[in-house]
Write a protein that holds these residues in place. Structure first.
Motif, PDB file in Angstrom:
ATOM      1  N   HIS A 163     -37.544  16.438 -12.333  1.00  0.00           N
ATOM      2  CA  HIS A 163     -36.599  16.490 -13.440  1.00  0.00           C
ATOM      3  C   HIS A 163     -36.331  15.095 -13.997  1.00  0.00           C
ATOM      4  O   HIS A 163     -36.509  14.090 -13.307  1.00  0.00           O
ATOM      5  N   GLU A 164     -35.875  15.070 -15.241  1.00  0.00           N
ATOM      6  CA  GLU A 164     -35.360  13.837 -15.825  1.00  0.00           C
ATOM      7  C   GLU A 164     -33.875  13.765 -15.491  1.00  0.00           C
ATOM      8  O   GLU A 164     -33.122  14.711 -15.753  1.00  0.00           O
ATOM      9  N   LEU A 165     -33.431  12.672 -14.908  1.00  0.00           N
ATOM     10  CA  LEU A 165     -32.017  12.493 -14.616  1.00  0.00           C
ATOM     11  C   LEU A 165     -31.296  12.087 -15.899  1.00  0.00           C
ATOM     12  O   LEU A 165     -31.689  11.129 -16.568  1.00  0.00           O
ATOM     13  N   ARG A 166     -30.238  12.819 -16.227  1.00  0.00           N
ATOM     14  CA  ARG A 166     -29.527  12.597 -17.489  1.00  0.00           C
ATOM     15  C   ARG A 166     -28.042  12.338 -17.262  1.00  0.00           C
ATOM     16  O   ARG A 166     -27.194  12.738 -18.051  1.00  0.00           O
ATOM     17  N   CYS A 167     -27.707  11.673 -16.197  1.00  0.00           N
ATOM     18  CA  CYS A 167     -26.293  11.406 -15.892  1.00  0.00           C
ATOM     19  C   CYS A 167     -25.681  10.495 -16.955  1.00  0.00           C
ATOM     20  O   CYS A 167     -26.290   9.498 -17.358  1.00  0.00           O
ATOM     21  N   THR A 168     -24.476  10.834 -17.401  1.00  0.00           N
ATOM     22  CA  THR A 168     -23.771  10.038 -18.410  1.00  0.00           C
ATOM     23  C   THR A 168     -22.475   9.435 -17.883  1.00  0.00           C
ATOM     24  O   THR A 168     -21.750   8.780 -18.629  1.00  0.00           O
ATOM     25  N   HIS A 169     -22.175   9.656 -16.611  1.00  0.00           N
ATOM     26  CA  HIS A 169     -20.887   9.249 -16.043  1.00  0.00           C
ATOM     27  C   HIS A 169     -21.100   8.101 -15.056  1.00  0.00           C
ATOM     28  O   HIS A 169     -21.722   8.281 -14.003  1.00  0.00           O
ATOM     29  N   PHE A 170     -20.564   6.938 -15.386  1.00  0.00           N
ATOM     30  CA  PHE A 170     -20.825   5.758 -14.564  1.00  0.00           C
ATOM     31  C   PHE A 170     -20.384   5.941 -13.123  1.00  0.00           C
ATOM     32  O   PHE A 170     -21.071   5.485 -12.193  1.00  0.00           O
ATOM     33  N   ASN A 184     -32.883   7.452 -13.975  1.00  0.00           N
ATOM     34  CA  ASN A 184     -31.922   7.979 -14.944  1.00  0.00           C
ATOM     35  C   ASN A 184     -32.371   7.632 -16.362  1.00  0.00           C
ATOM     36  O   ASN A 184     -32.935   6.552 -16.606  1.00  0.00           O
ATOM     37  N   ARG A 185     -32.122   8.525 -17.284  1.00  0.00           N
ATOM     38  CA  ARG A 185     -32.558   8.318 -18.661  1.00  0.00           C
ATOM     39  C   ARG A 185     -31.962   7.050 -19.267  1.00  0.00           C
ATOM     40  O   ARG A 185     -32.572   6.409 -20.122  1.00  0.00           O
ATOM     41  N   GLU A 186     -30.762   6.685 -18.797  1.00  0.00           N
ATOM     42  CA  GLU A 186     -30.084   5.516 -19.334  1.00  0.00           C
ATOM     43  C   GLU A 186     -29.388   4.772 -18.209  1.00  0.00           C
ATOM     44  O   GLU A 186     -28.794   5.385 -17.332  1.00  0.00           O
ATOM     45  N   ALA A 187     -29.462   3.443 -18.232  1.00  0.00           N
ATOM     46  CA  ALA A 187     -28.724   2.631 -17.277  1.00  0.00           C
ATOM     47  C   ALA A 187     -27.266   2.586 -17.727  1.00  0.00           C
ATOM     48  O   ALA A 187     -26.976   2.219 -18.872  1.00  0.00           O
ATOM     49  N   GLU A 197     -19.667   8.528 -22.047  1.00  0.00           N
ATOM     50  CA  GLU A 197     -18.931   9.676 -21.500  1.00  0.00           C
ATOM     51  C   GLU A 197     -18.963  10.835 -22.484  1.00  0.00           C
ATOM     52  O   GLU A 197     -18.792  10.656 -23.692  1.00  0.00           O
ATOM     53  N   GLN A 198     -19.168  12.054 -21.966  1.00  0.00           N
ATOM     54  CA  GLN A 198     -19.212  13.228 -22.837  1.00  0.00           C
ATOM     55  C   GLN A 198     -18.604  14.420 -22.110  1.00  0.00           C
ATOM     56  O   GLN A 198     -18.590  14.488 -20.885  1.00  0.00           O
ATOM     57  N   SER A 199     -18.057  15.356 -22.888  1.00  0.00           N
ATOM     58  CA  SER A 199     -17.192  16.394 -22.337  1.00  0.00           C
ATOM     59  C   SER A 199     -17.917  17.452 -21.524  1.00  0.00           C
ATOM     60  O   SER A 199     -17.279  18.217 -20.805  1.00  0.00           O
ATOM     61  N   GLY A 200     -19.243  17.528 -21.618  1.00  0.00           N
ATOM     62  CA  GLY A 200     -19.967  18.490 -20.790  1.00  0.00           C
ATOM     63  C   GLY A 200     -20.097  18.052 -19.346  1.00  0.00           C
ATOM     64  O   GLY A 200     -20.400  18.871 -18.469  1.00  0.00           O
ATOM     65  N   CYS A 201     -19.854  16.785 -19.078  1.00  0.00           N
ATOM     66  CA  CYS A 201     -19.993  16.228 -17.733  1.00  0.00           C
ATOM     67  C   CYS A 201     -18.885  16.742 -16.818  1.00  0.00           C
ATOM     68  O   CYS A 201     -17.702  16.656 -17.151  1.00  0.00           O
ATOM     69  N   GLY A 205     -14.621  15.885 -16.687  1.00  0.00           N
ATOM     70  CA  GLY A 205     -13.576  16.893 -16.591  1.00  0.00           C
ATOM     71  C   GLY A 205     -12.664  16.664 -15.409  1.00  0.00           C
ATOM     72  O   GLY A 205     -11.434  16.797 -15.516  1.00  0.00           O
ATOM     73  N   MET A 206     -13.228  16.308 -14.260  1.00  0.00           N
ATOM     74  CA  MET A 206     -12.393  16.012 -13.093  1.00  0.00           C
ATOM     75  C   MET A 206     -11.509  14.792 -13.336  1.00  0.00           C
ATOM     76  O   MET A 206     -10.369  14.738 -12.885  1.00  0.00           O
ATOM     77  N   ASP A 207     -12.032  13.820 -14.064  1.00  0.00           N
ATOM     78  CA  ASP A 207     -11.273  12.593 -14.311  1.00  0.00           C
ATOM     79  C   ASP A 207     -10.029  12.821 -15.163  1.00  0.00           C
ATOM     80  O   ASP A 207      -9.141  11.953 -15.200  1.00  0.00           O
ATOM     81  N   LEU A 208      -9.922  13.961 -15.823  1.00  0.00           N
ATOM     82  CA  LEU A 208      -8.707  14.246 -16.573  1.00  0.00           C
ATOM     83  C   LEU A 208      -7.499  14.238 -15.643  1.00  0.00           C
ATOM     84  O   LEU A 208      -6.394  13.855 -16.049  1.00  0.00           O
TER      85      LEU A 208
END
Length: 289
Positions: A163-170, A184-187, A197-201, A205-208
């Protein structure tokens, strides 16, 4: 003397009832954790919200009415001595001192607002399939949890490689194994968190819950508990979709290595994203008041 016209106020019977209801709900949400802690036991799923975020159950139990709402006949209660409270306009009332809180925590509030606003405005992503937990054990000799891997080490590594890793949460990315980081797709970086940061992560959501705690008495108790309840449900999906085998403690896996598992994950992920956006907007409205 009653509060002047136009000043929100809660009568003593009303605010005390809301406080008791809040305490009962908080106690129910934290009961299992508190019982385990008393026995010196840990739980790989449920204890995360108390260990990673480091907020004690007592933080959840303290009810606040939110900013600018006067509590009638509260001057003789312990609440009157709490930090960030001051006497209200009506005799015997107290109110959250939002101005003082904002003056002292202005930089923090601004940072929270930046992250929340950027996350709320960015299109959600649903293609990560929870692989951040897999990346945290990829080719690793030690794991974050003393729980066996559902597929074994070699097959777990193979899932990551397929798979391509697509994590957006530091704060998930920073726990990747060294071998997983370049996959990961992005460092990701802390100082660019609001840019990715994006709302699908799930972790956004937990960080709220974290942001609600940091906003302290500005956040009504009901909103704080809603954020914690959402975080708890998200954490369950997070770990059911992880490489860990948690069936012995009652968690059936969401096998994201299969098309069916991916579909189930995304279905639940979308629901959490919608709930998270509603809470995120509520927190932004509180900040803007």
């Amino acid at each position: 003397m009653a509060a002047p016209a136009g000043v929100p106020a809660l009568g003593a019977a009303e605010w005390r009832a809301r406080e008791r209801a809040h305490e009962r709900r908080a106690d129910a949400l934290t009961a299992a954790h508190r019982e385990r802690a008393g026995r010196g036991e840990t739980h790989p799923v449920e204890d995360f919200l108390f260990t990673y975020y480091s907020y004690k159950p007592s933080v959840l139990r303290r009810w606040h009415p939110g900013e600018d709402t006067e509590l009638t006949d509260a001057a003789g209660t312990p609440r009157a001595t709490w930090k960030w409270y001051r006497p209200g306009l009506a005799t015997g009332s107290v109110v959250v001192d939002g101005a003082a809180f904002r003056a002292e925590r202005g930089h923090l509030i601004a940072n929270i607002a930046t992250i929340l606003r950027a996350t709320a405005d960015r299109a959600p992503g649903f293609g990560c399939f929870g692989l951040h937990e897999w990346a945290m054990v990829y080719r690793g000799r030690e794991h974050r949890h003393p729980v066996p891997l559902r597929l074994g080490a070699a097959a777990t590594d193979a899932v990551v490689e397929a798979h391509e890793l697509r994590c957006t949460h530091f704060d998930a990315f920073r726990f990747f194994t060294p071998e997983a980081v370049p996959r990961n797709r992005e460092a990701l970086a802390r100082d660019r968190q609001s840019e990715t940061e994006q709302s699908g992560c799930l972790h956004a959501g937990m960080d709220l819950y974290k942001w609600a705690v940091k906003l302290g008495p500005l956040v009504p108790g009901e909103v704080l508990l809603d954020a914690f309840a959402l975080a708890r449900e998200i954490r369950e999906l997070d770990m059911r979709a992880s490489p860990y085998d948690l069936r012995s403690i009652g968690y059936d896996p969401v096998p994201i290595e299969t098309p069916e598992g991916k579909a189930e994950y995304v279905r639940e992920q979308r629901g959490f994203a919608e709930r998270g956006q509603r809470l995120r907007r509520r927190l932004l409205a509180i900040i803007a008041d």
